[in-house]
Design a protein around this motif. Structure first.
Motif, PDB file in Angstrom:
ATOM      1  N   GLU A 233      -8.274  16.363  53.785  1.00 11.02           N
ATOM      2  CA  GLU A 233      -9.597  16.686  53.380  1.00 11.02           C
ATOM      3  C   GLU A 233      -9.896  17.658  52.487  1.00 11.02           C
ATOM      4  O   GLU A 233     -10.643  17.852  51.466  1.00 11.02           O
ATOM      5  N   GLN A 234      -9.134  18.759  52.786  1.00  9.48           N
ATOM      6  CA  GLN A 234      -9.408  19.971  52.167  1.00  9.48           C
ATOM      7  C   GLN A 234      -8.662  20.017  50.453  1.00  9.48           C
ATOM      8  O   GLN A 234      -8.870  20.630  49.849  1.00  9.48           O
ATOM      9  N   ASP A 235      -7.731  18.973  50.284  1.00  8.35           N
ATOM     10  CA  ASP A 235      -7.454  18.395  48.744  1.00  8.35           C
ATOM     11  C   ASP A 235      -8.049  17.520  48.138  1.00  8.35           C
ATOM     12  O   ASP A 235      -7.066  16.848  47.405  1.00  8.35           O
ATOM     13  N   CYS A 236      -9.119  17.455  48.222  1.00 12.83           N
ATOM     14  CA  CYS A 236      -9.849  16.429  47.542  1.00 12.83           C
ATOM     15  C   CYS A 236     -10.453  17.016  46.283  1.00 12.83           C
ATOM     16  O   CYS A 236     -11.138  15.815  45.623  1.00 12.83           O
ATOM     17  N   ASP A 237     -10.564  17.843  45.801  1.00 14.28           N
ATOM     18  CA  ASP A 237     -11.089  18.272  44.512  1.00 14.28           C
ATOM     19  C   ASP A 237     -10.051  18.025  43.147  1.00 14.28           C
ATOM     20  O   ASP A 237      -9.195  18.817  43.479  1.00 14.28           O
ATOM     21  N   PRO A 238     -10.280  17.177  42.413  1.00 17.51           N
ATOM     22  CA  PRO A 238      -9.433  16.652  41.681  1.00 17.51           C
ATOM     23  C   PRO A 238      -8.924  17.596  40.592  1.00 17.51           C
ATOM     24  O   PRO A 238      -7.834  17.849  40.210  1.00 17.51           O
TER      25      PRO A 238
END
Length: 174
Positions: A13-18
């Motif tokens: 969830e925390q790694d979803c900023d492209p």
């Protein structure tokens, strides 16, 4: 030599900023990859990596991604699982010619990983088979990369699905 391969990951969830993800991957050494983040929670990287061997290329790419996105989980490495059309495209023949080869040499043609209306093979096994027959255009870098990613995928699955208390080989010979 240049090796072309793809690594696909599941993101946390925390790694979803492209944008942040692309920045971190570039800083970690993945600047030789096309980054795909179109599907939510997924990451695909198509590498075109210079290295002395496919093993080195894939190993360093895996390490670079791990350092940039430590929580990412490897889904699949490719080129590995393919249909007859994929193999035909790789060696520059028609799908029909590839199918005829498979049918004419059933006893020696590699066994599929999945057999059904759409059968699937490991690319490395089919390319090795074609190479021994001769007369086909087999890119050595593609074959080497296919062998390495096959090993990565098999190892990943063995770790993901361990058979408790038994040697995996014993299951197949029982």
């Amino acid at each position: 030599m240049e090796y072309i391969f793809t690594l696909k990951y599941q993101l946390s969830e925390q790694d979803c900023d492209p944008d942040a993800l692309v920045e971190r991957l570039g800083a970690a050494g993945c600047d030789d990859a096309l980054v795909g983040v179109g599907q939510p929670g997924r990451l695909a990287l198509e590498f075109s990596r210079e290295a002395d061997s496919a093993v080195e290329a894939v190993r360093t790419a895996l390490a670079d991604v791990k350092s940039a996105v430590p929580t990412a989980r490897l889904i699949e490495a490719s080129p590995d699982l393919v249909g007859l059309t994929d193999v035909a495209d790789v060696v520059g023949i028609s799908r029909q010619a590839m199918r005829k080869l498979m049918l004419a040499h059933r006893s020696t043609f590699p066994m599929p990983v999945h057999e059904g209306s759409a059968s699937i093979w490991h690319l490395a096994e089919v390319l090795d088979w074609l190479k021994t027959r001769g007369g086909y255009r087999i890119d050595s870098g593609m074959l080497e990369a296919a062998r390495v990613v096959l090993e990565v995928n098999v190892t990943k699955e063995a770790i993901r699905h361990p058979v408790s208390g038994q040697n995996n080989t014993e299951l197949l010979t029982a």
